[in-house]
Motif scaffolding. Structure first.
Motif, PDB file in Angstrom:
ATOM      1  N   LEU A   1      10.207  96.110  43.577  1.00  0.00           N
ATOM      2  CA  LEU A   1      10.122  95.567  42.280  1.00  0.00           C
ATOM      3  C   LEU A   1      11.321  95.290  41.632  1.00  0.00           C
ATOM      4  N   ASN A   2      11.652  96.006  41.596  1.00  0.00           N
ATOM      5  CA  ASN A   2      13.696  96.218  40.832  1.00  0.00           C
ATOM      6  C   ASN A   2      14.866  95.491  42.256  1.00  0.00           C
ATOM      7  N   ILE A   3      14.094  95.197  43.333  1.00  0.00           N
ATOM      8  CA  ILE A   3      14.668  94.434  43.923  1.00  0.00           C
ATOM      9  C   ILE A   3      14.663  92.339  43.761  1.00  0.00           C
ATOM     10  N   GLY A   4      13.200  92.618  43.666  1.00  0.00           N
ATOM     11  CA  GLY A   4      12.608  91.134  43.039  1.00  0.00           C
ATOM     12  C   GLY A   4      13.101  90.647  41.338  1.00  0.00           C
ATOM     13  N   LEU A   5      12.829  92.432  40.774  1.00  0.00           N
ATOM     14  CA  LEU A   5      13.681  91.131  39.458  1.00  0.00           C
ATOM     15  C   LEU A   5      15.183  91.587  38.958  1.00  0.00           C
ATOM     16  N   GLU A   6      16.014  91.761  40.346  1.00  0.00           N
ATOM     17  CA  GLU A   6      17.460  91.821  40.352  1.00  0.00           C
ATOM     18  C   GLU A   6      17.830  90.387  40.643  1.00  0.00           C
ATOM     19  N   TYR A   7      16.616  90.080  42.134  1.00  0.00           N
ATOM     20  CA  TYR A   7      17.754  88.815  42.468  1.00  0.00           C
ATOM     21  C   TYR A   7      16.228  87.952  41.425  1.00  0.00           C
TER      22      TYR A   7
ATOM     23  N   GLY B   1       7.449  80.167  52.509  1.00  0.00           N
ATOM     24  CA  GLY B   1       8.606  79.252  51.842  1.00  0.00           C
ATOM     25  C   GLY B   1       9.631  78.996  50.669  1.00  0.00           C
ATOM     26  N   THR B   2      10.039  78.115  51.038  1.00  0.00           N
ATOM     27  CA  THR B   2      11.493  78.598  49.642  1.00  0.00           C
ATOM     28  C   THR B   2      11.747  77.377  49.042  1.00  0.00           C
ATOM     29  N   ILE B   3      12.440  76.901  48.175  1.00  0.00           N
ATOM     30  CA  ILE B   3      12.571  75.700  47.346  1.00  0.00           C
ATOM     31  C   ILE B   3      14.555  75.487  48.239  1.00  0.00           C
ATOM     32  N   GLU B   4      14.767  74.555  48.248  1.00  0.00           N
ATOM     33  CA  GLU B   4      15.936  74.787  48.072  1.00  0.00           C
ATOM     34  C   GLU B   4      16.473  73.101  47.262  1.00  0.00           C
ATOM     35  N   PHE B   5      17.729  72.963  47.523  1.00  0.00           N
ATOM     36  CA  PHE B   5      18.846  71.986  46.516  1.00  0.00           C
ATOM     37  C   PHE B   5      20.344  72.525  46.309  1.00  0.00           C
ATOM     38  N   GLY B   6      21.587  71.937  46.587  1.00  0.00           N
ATOM     39  CA  GLY B   6      22.269  71.716  45.964  1.00  0.00           C
ATOM     40  C   GLY B   6      22.980  72.587  47.097  1.00  0.00           C
ATOM     41  N   GLY B   7      22.138  73.373  48.393  1.00  0.00           N
ATOM     42  CA  GLY B   7      23.140  74.090  49.253  1.00  0.00           C
ATOM     43  C   GLY B   7      22.421  75.746  48.299  1.00  0.00           C
ATOM     44  N   ILE B   8      21.908  75.233  47.204  1.00  0.00           N
ATOM     45  CA  ILE B   8      21.074  76.858  46.633  1.00  0.00           C
ATOM     46  C   ILE B   8      19.283  76.910  47.101  1.00  0.00           C
ATOM     47  N   ILE B   9      18.999  78.429  47.140  1.00  0.00           N
ATOM     48  CA  ILE B   9      17.800  78.432  48.651  1.00  0.00           C
ATOM     49  C   ILE B   9      17.249  79.532  47.559  1.00  0.00           C
ATOM     50  N   LEU B  10      15.499  78.767  47.153  1.00  0.00           N
ATOM     51  CA  LEU B  10      14.722  80.409  46.265  1.00  0.00           C
ATOM     52  C   LEU B  10      13.876  80.942  46.980  1.00  0.00           C
ATOM     53  N   ASP B  11      13.812  81.964  47.834  1.00  0.00           N
ATOM     54  CA  ASP B  11      12.967  82.391  48.467  1.00  0.00           C
ATOM     55  C   ASP B  11      11.419  82.492  46.946  1.00  0.00           C
ATOM     56  N   ILE B  12      10.364  81.998  47.737  1.00  0.00           N
ATOM     57  CA  ILE B  12       9.453  81.967  46.642  1.00  0.00           C
ATOM     58  C   ILE B  12       8.791  83.737  46.542  1.00  0.00           C
ATOM     59  N   ASP B  13       8.615  83.738  47.505  1.00  0.00           N
ATOM     60  CA  ASP B  13       7.837  85.696  47.899  1.00  0.00           C
ATOM     61  C   ASP B  13       8.600  86.538  46.548  1.00  0.00           C
ATOM     62  N   LEU B  14      10.124  86.249  46.224  1.00  0.00           N
ATOM     63  CA  LEU B  14      10.891  87.306  45.963  1.00  0.00           C
ATOM     64  C   LEU B  14      10.735  86.568  44.299  1.00  0.00           C
ATOM     65  N   MET B  15      10.439  85.289  44.451  1.00  0.00           N
ATOM     66  CA  MET B  15      10.540  84.862  42.131  1.00  0.00           C
ATOM     67  C   MET B  15       9.268  85.523  41.714  1.00  0.00           C
TER      68      MET B  15
END
Length: 689
Positions: A92-98, A152-166
């Motif tokens: 949980l802490n890893i996810g919130l920090e992310y 999966g992920t959302i990507e834009f401008g070189g930034i990648i967001l992991d859905i499961d972590l978000m």
């Protein structure tokens, strides 16, 4: 230096080439000639000094890369182990920090990842090139919130967001389990990828170490391939640069001493390096010229590759000399104005290009020339490479060509390319000088896909050369004698080692009997309808066409011509004596052949009793009967032309047409071999199929 060629049968042919040696590969179109050149270049690269140096650098680089990959494997292994021990609270802490990590948007605004996602789905932030990867959508498109997206992920401008972590939320325990599974899969994929990298690197390193271990100090320095697909376009106003840099850019495609045999010409299908060639030449010219003027080198040391090229060019093309003024090249023709080198014909540009490429190749190198004959006239081609081979006497040459005359002119091992099978398999045979068939004949038949026709004759202006026009659907090869025509035809039809085509023969009639002619035909050997080829032009049908060719207002009269031709034949008795001798020899040889081979049988065989005088009278009576029997004069003439081998006939025919001699008539015929004459010749010559 050795390389191995795989055959379609999956057997292998190992070929070795040593310094100063020449090898020729001869093949028709479609036998993979251009692919072979590239294949050999890649095969021998590691055996050159250049390849050794590059392999050594590559080995060091790959060892460093392996060290980094092994460090990544250790790190991922620890992460997987640590994560498997992680509690729900730690996940949980890893996810919130992310989610709280800050990101910089293209608009220069800064948000936490969580804030960005909320604003994105509220439509308050517009992002171009937004990419969804490896996702499952639980509702319609576009998604309205994170809950509409699975994995999966959302990507834009070189930034990648992991859905499961978000999506990790302390109020939703399931999101924590989902994140745990996501981490396990992600790290497993990353670890597998790194393990694959390591295995690949280990193999590559082992292969490089073997190549380096097998390298010998007496190996070739470099391998230079001149592609068949070469561009002749260049900028005539190139400027010089550092001599060594210019040479590296020509040889390696770049200035860092790294040769890429797959991409030497920047992904171009053409070898487009004419500019680099010219720059290398004028750079050496400028540098050595400057050193000489500064008295840093002696005059003999100031001789450049460009000097050698000009010297060789002017020897080969004395009517079209290259001049140099400063660093500008021009061409001077006899009795015409001087013009720029850029105005050379494609053939002349090719000669200059081939000279430059070969002369700039380092000593003790292998030079592979694909299709050396492209754009270069046959009268120059052989002399061109003879000159190059003398200048580069410490280099080896591999020629890959379809030009039979050029292949025959080279002194070295020769191989026949019979076929090509994708990928990189060649049906190939070496032409052995010890074969019963001469090397030049084997070379000739291997370079064609049309059926072969062996004929008696010489490669000059004689009438033997008409066969190329008459039998234009066949490859006509002239050999010295009737016996060679028969032996080559029979041997090559039995042994298809060097070719995949049917072979035929065509010989003089020489009074052969009908049963012999029919027997020869079964072996693919055909016989002229008349004694010798010259007699074809004394046939009334053909003679009429010859009259038209010679012209001079002479009107052809069939009756008058036949009377004259019979007179020419009967005016010289020498041919009759020769004919009688040949008949006696043939008859006597036949009787000798009837004698048994076993000693016991020989004792029972009666003594050979041969009456030469009686047989001579018999043959002479046969000759006289042709003139005496009741038949038309035309048939008498045709029957005599079947047995008369008198060399006096064509000169007399020539004189009757107002020509000086036999050669004059032959030249007239060969230079005016029109369709009407060809058609009539075809009508009386045998159909070969």
């Amino acid at each position: 230096m050795k390389f191995t060629i795989q055959k379609p049968s999956d057997s292998f042919l190992e070929i070795e080439i040593i310094l100063s040696e020449k090898i020729v590969f001869l093949g028709a179109n479609g036998t993979g000639k251009s692919k072979l050149g590239k294949f050999i270049e890649k095969s021998v690269f590691s055996q050159t000094q250049s390849g050794f140096n590059q392999n050594q650098n590559s080995l060091n680089h790959k060892k460093q890369e392996l060290s980094i990959v092994e460090g990544s494997i250790d790190q991922l292994t620890r992460q997987i182990s640590d994560f498997n021990k992680a509690t729900d609270e730690q996940v949980l802490n890893i996810g919130l920090e992310y989610q709280e990590r800050k990101i910089l948007l293209p608009s220069q605004e800064i948000f936490s990842r969580k804030e960005f996602i909320e604003l994105l789905f509220q439509g308050k932030i517009q992002i171009g090139n937004l990419t969804f990867s490896n996702n499952s959508f639980l509702a319609g498109l576009p998604p309205q919130s994170l809950n509409d997206i699975d994995g999966g992920t959302i990507e834009f401008g070189g930034i990648i967001l992991d859905i499961d972590l978000m999506k990790i939320d302390k109020e939703n325990p399931k999101s924590i389990e989902t994140a745990k599974e996501y981490f396990r899969k992600k790290n497993k994929v990353l670890l597998d990828n790194e393990l694959d990298k390591r295995n690949k690197l280990v193999k590559e390193i082992a292969n490089l170490e073997i190549q380096l271990k097998n390298f010998t100090t007496d190996s070739f320095k470099f391998c230079q391939r001149i592609s068949a697909h070469r561009s002749l376009v260049f900028n005539p106003n190139n400027s010089p640069k550092d001599k060594d840099t210019a040479l590296k850019e020509l040889l390696y495609g770049n200035s860092n001493h790294t040769q890429n045999t797959d991409n030497k010409w920047n992904n171009s299908p053409l070898q487009s390096d004419f500019d680099k060639l010219l720059i290398a030449l004028i750079s050496e010219e400028a540098e050595l010229g400057a050193k000489y003027r500064q008295s840093k080198i002696k005059s003999e040391e100031a001789k450049t590759k460009l000097d050698l090229i000009i010297e060789t060019w002017n020897k080969l093309l004395p009517h079209r000399k290259i001049n140099i003024e400063g660093l500008k090249l021009s061409v001077q023709c006899k009795n015409s104005a001087e013009y720029a080198i850029s105005e050379l014909s494609d053939g002349e540009k090719t000669i200059f290009y081939l000279l430059g490429q070969c002369l700039l190749t380092p000593e003790n190198s292998l030079i592979i020339v694909d299709e050396p004959d492209i754009h270069v006239h046959k009268s120059i081609l052989s002399n061109l490479f003879s000159e190059i081979e003398v200048i580069k006497k410490n280099c080896s040459f591999i020629y890959i060509t379809h030009d039979i005359d050029f292949a025959t002119s080279r002194n070295g091992k020769k191989y026949v390319l019979l076929d090509y099978v994708h990928e990189n398999k060649w049906d190939i045979e070496e032409i052995d000088k010890n074969d019963t068939i001469p090397e030049d004949v084997l070379t000739a038949i291997s370079g064609t896909r049309k059926p072969i026709l062996f004929v008696e004759g010489k490669k000059d202006t004689s009438l033997d050369n008409i066969y190329n026009r008459i039998y234009d659907d066949l490859t006509v090869i002239q050999v010295k004698s009737c016996s060679e025509v028969k032996s080559y035809t029979k041997a090559l039809n039995k042994n298809k080692r060097f070719h995949k085509v049917k072979c035929f023969g065509l010989i003089d009639r020489d009074g052969l009997e009908t049963n012999v002619i029919n027997s020869l035909k079964e072996d693919g050997i055909f016989v002229l309808p008349l004694a010798i080829i010259e007699n074809l032009f004394l046939h009334p049908t053909i003679a009429e066409e010859v009259y038209k060719i010679v012209g001079e207002g002479i009107v052809f009269s069939n009756e008058t011509y036949i009377d004259n031709a019979l007179g020419w034949i009967n005016s010289d008795e020498n041919w009759k004596v020769k004919w009688i001798k040949e008949q006696l020899s043939s008859d006597l040889q036949r009787k000798i052949n009837e004698i048994p081979n076993k000693l016991d049988d020989l004792e029972k065989y009666p003594m050979l009793n041969y009456e030469i005088a009686a047989k001579s009278n018999e043959v002479l009576l046969d000759l006289d009967s042709i003139n005496n029997k009741e038949d038309s004069d035309e048939n008498k003439l045709l029957n005599l032309l079947k047995i008369c081998r008198g060399k006096h006939l064509i000169p007399k025919f020539a004189n009757s047409l107002g020509l000086r001699d036999k050669k004059s008539l032959e030249n007239k015929i060969l230079n005016n071999l029109n369709s009407d004459l060809v058609t009539k010749l075809k009508s009386i010559l045998p159909i070969i199929e």
